[in-house]
Design a protein around this motif. Structure first.
Motif, PDB file in Angstrom:
ATOM      1  N   ILE A 125      -9.019   4.708   2.947  1.00  0.00           N
ATOM      2  CA  ILE A 125      -8.217   5.592   3.459  1.00  0.00           C
ATOM      3  C   ILE A 125      -7.539   6.698   3.307  1.00  0.00           C
ATOM      4  N   THR A 126      -8.307   8.079   3.691  1.00  0.00           N
ATOM      5  CA  THR A 126      -7.726   9.593   3.268  1.00  0.00           C
ATOM      6  C   THR A 126      -7.643  10.678   4.866  1.00  0.00           C
ATOM      7  N   GLY A 127      -6.787  11.348   4.638  1.00  0.00           N
ATOM      8  CA  GLY A 127      -7.097  11.271   6.566  1.00  0.00           C
ATOM      9  C   GLY A 127      -6.642  13.462   5.689  1.00  0.00           C
ATOM     10  N   PHE A 128      -5.629  14.081   7.020  1.00  0.00           N
ATOM     11  CA  PHE A 128      -5.244  14.982   6.414  1.00  0.00           C
ATOM     12  C   PHE A 128      -4.063  15.265   8.262  1.00  0.00           C
ATOM     13  N   GLN A 129      -3.240  15.722   7.888  1.00  0.00           N
ATOM     14  CA  GLN A 129      -2.455  16.242   9.030  1.00  0.00           C
ATOM     15  C   GLN A 129      -1.319  17.254   9.582  1.00  0.00           C
TER      16      GLN A 129
ATOM     17  N   VAL B  59      -3.375   3.862  -1.373  1.00  0.00           N
ATOM     18  CA  VAL B  59      -3.645   3.361  -2.353  1.00  0.00           C
ATOM     19  C   VAL B  59      -2.781   2.483  -2.747  1.00  0.00           C
ATOM     20  N   PRO B  60      -4.133   0.840  -3.560  1.00  0.00           N
ATOM     21  CA  PRO B  60      -2.543  -0.418  -3.565  1.00  0.00           C
ATOM     22  C   PRO B  60      -1.662   0.016  -4.466  1.00  0.00           C
ATOM     23  N   GLU B  61      -0.767  -0.690  -4.740  1.00  0.00           N
ATOM     24  CA  GLU B  61       0.386  -0.453  -5.797  1.00  0.00           C
ATOM     25  C   GLU B  61      -0.023  -0.635  -7.183  1.00  0.00           C
ATOM     26  N   ASN B  62      -0.520  -1.034  -6.961  1.00  0.00           N
ATOM     27  CA  ASN B  62      -1.226  -1.981  -8.560  1.00  0.00           C
ATOM     28  C   ASN B  62      -2.515  -0.634  -9.278  1.00  0.00           C
ATOM     29  N   ILE B  63      -2.494  -0.064  -8.640  1.00  0.00           N
ATOM     30  CA  ILE B  63      -4.254   0.945  -8.736  1.00  0.00           C
ATOM     31  C   ILE B  63      -2.852   2.297  -9.012  1.00  0.00           C
TER      32      ILE B  63
ATOM     33  N   ARG C  77       3.920  13.817  -3.328  1.00  0.00           N
ATOM     34  CA  ARG C  77       4.611  12.768  -3.206  1.00  0.00           C
ATOM     35  C   ARG C  77       4.374  11.463  -2.437  1.00  0.00           C
ATOM     36  N   GLY C  78       5.056  10.268  -2.554  1.00  0.00           N
ATOM     37  CA  GLY C  78       4.328   9.143  -2.229  1.00  0.00           C
ATOM     38  C   GLY C  78       5.187   8.413  -1.179  1.00  0.00           C
ATOM     39  N   GLN C  79       4.673   7.495  -0.499  1.00  0.00           N
ATOM     40  CA  GLN C  79       5.584   6.608   0.602  1.00  0.00           C
ATOM     41  C   GLN C  79       4.619   4.929   0.484  1.00  0.00           C
ATOM     42  N   LEU C  80       5.523   4.403   2.087  1.00  0.00           N
ATOM     43  CA  LEU C  80       5.186   2.873   1.161  1.00  0.00           C
ATOM     44  C   LEU C  80       4.235   3.467   2.894  1.00  0.00           C
ATOM     45  N   TYR C  81       2.815   2.817   3.130  1.00  0.00           N
ATOM     46  CA  TYR C  81       2.007   2.900   3.890  1.00  0.00           C
ATOM     47  C   TYR C  81       2.598   1.924   4.543  1.00  0.00           C
ATOM     48  N   GLN C  82       2.372   2.838   6.195  1.00  0.00           N
ATOM     49  CA  GLN C  82       2.738   1.745   7.049  1.00  0.00           C
ATOM     50  C   GLN C  82       1.614   2.177   8.709  1.00  0.00           C
ATOM     51  N   GLU C  83       0.743   1.149   8.816  1.00  0.00           N
ATOM     52  CA  GLU C  83      -0.279   1.447   9.589  1.00  0.00           C
ATOM     53  C   GLU C  83       0.315   1.609  11.075  1.00  0.00           C
TER      54      GLU C  83
ATOM     55  N   MET D 196       0.718  -0.915  -0.253  1.00  0.00           N
ATOM     56  CA  MET D 196      -0.517   0.228   0.157  1.00  0.00           C
ATOM     57  C   MET D 196       0.988   1.342   0.156  1.00  0.00           C
ATOM     58  N   LEU D 197      -0.038   2.022  -0.221  1.00  0.00           N
ATOM     59  CA  LEU D 197       1.460   3.485  -0.953  1.00  0.00           C
ATOM     60  C   LEU D 197       0.585   4.345   0.059  1.00  0.00           C
ATOM     61  N   LYS D 198       0.944   5.414   0.291  1.00  0.00           N
ATOM     62  CA  LYS D 198       0.664   7.128   0.948  1.00  0.00           C
ATOM     63  C   LYS D 198       1.204   7.863   0.215  1.00  0.00           C
ATOM     64  N   LEU D 199       0.007   8.465  -0.975  1.00  0.00           N
ATOM     65  CA  LEU D 199       0.125   9.888  -1.611  1.00  0.00           C
ATOM     66  C   LEU D 199      -0.156  11.022  -0.860  1.00  0.00           C
ATOM     67  N   ILE D 200       0.568  11.522  -0.969  1.00  0.00           N
ATOM     68  CA  ILE D 200       0.972  12.600  -0.418  1.00  0.00           C
ATOM     69  C   ILE D 200       0.697  14.419  -0.833  1.00  0.00           C
ATOM     70  N   TRP D 201       0.393  15.333  -0.083  1.00  0.00           N
ATOM     71  CA  TRP D 201      -0.233  16.260  -0.577  1.00  0.00           C
ATOM     72  C   TRP D 201       0.273  17.181   0.374  1.00  0.00           C
ATOM     73  N   ASP D 202       1.223  17.964  -0.279  1.00  0.00           N
ATOM     74  CA  ASP D 202       1.956  19.522   1.145  1.00  0.00           C
ATOM     75  C   ASP D 202       1.555  20.749   1.121  1.00  0.00           C
ATOM     76  N   PHE D 203       0.686  20.982   2.289  1.00  0.00           N
ATOM     77  CA  PHE D 203       0.459  21.866   2.265  1.00  0.00           C
ATOM     78  C   PHE D 203       1.350  23.638   3.324  1.00  0.00           C
ATOM     79  N   ARG D 204       1.767  24.189   2.618  1.00  0.00           N
ATOM     80  CA  ARG D 204       2.059  25.257   3.290  1.00  0.00           C
ATOM     81  C   ARG D 204       1.548  26.165   3.314  1.00  0.00           C
ATOM     82  N   GLY D 205       2.667  27.380   4.958  1.00  0.00           N
ATOM     83  CA  GLY D 205       1.742  28.419   5.158  1.00  0.00           C
ATOM     84  C   GLY D 205       0.998  28.305   6.387  1.00  0.00           C
ATOM     85  N   PRO D 206       0.074  29.891   6.135  1.00  0.00           N
ATOM     86  CA  PRO D 206      -0.672  29.660   7.527  1.00  0.00           C
ATOM     87  C   PRO D 206      -2.118  29.243   7.651  1.00  0.00           C
TER      88      PRO D 206
END
Length: 78
Positions: free
Chosen positions: A39-43, A56-60, A72-78, A3-13
């Motif tokens: 599995i979606t979220g924000f942090q 998302v699963p790697e195959n899609i 960016r993306g990274q391996l997802y670890q629960e 499973m891969l975690k696709l990430i969108w970065d947001f910066r600023g106030p």
């Protein structure tokens, strides 16, 4: 299946609110495309950096990556 975690970065106030809102769009995309993803979220990383993410699963991953253009993306670890 990896499973891969696709990430969108947001910066600023307003990073946290922007990331929170971006998650709504990710959920809308999942519904529109009828994907079996839940599995979606924000942090908040700090007061000037937040992320929104989708797992998302790697195959899609490629068509989703190409459509949504995560920063960016990274391996997802629960």
């Amino acid at each position: 299946m990896r499973m891969l975690k696709l990430i969108w970065d947001f910066r600023g106030p307003y990073a946290e609110k922007t990331a929170e809102h971006h998650e709504i769009h990710l959920k809308d995309y999942i519904k529109t495309e009828q994907l079996n993803l839940n599995i979606t979220g924000f942090q908040t990383i700090n007061d000037m950096h937040a992320i929104a993410f989708m797992v998302v699963p790697e195959n899609i991953m490629k068509p989703i990556r190409d459509a949504l253009k995560p920063h960016r993306g990274q391996l997802y670890q629960e």
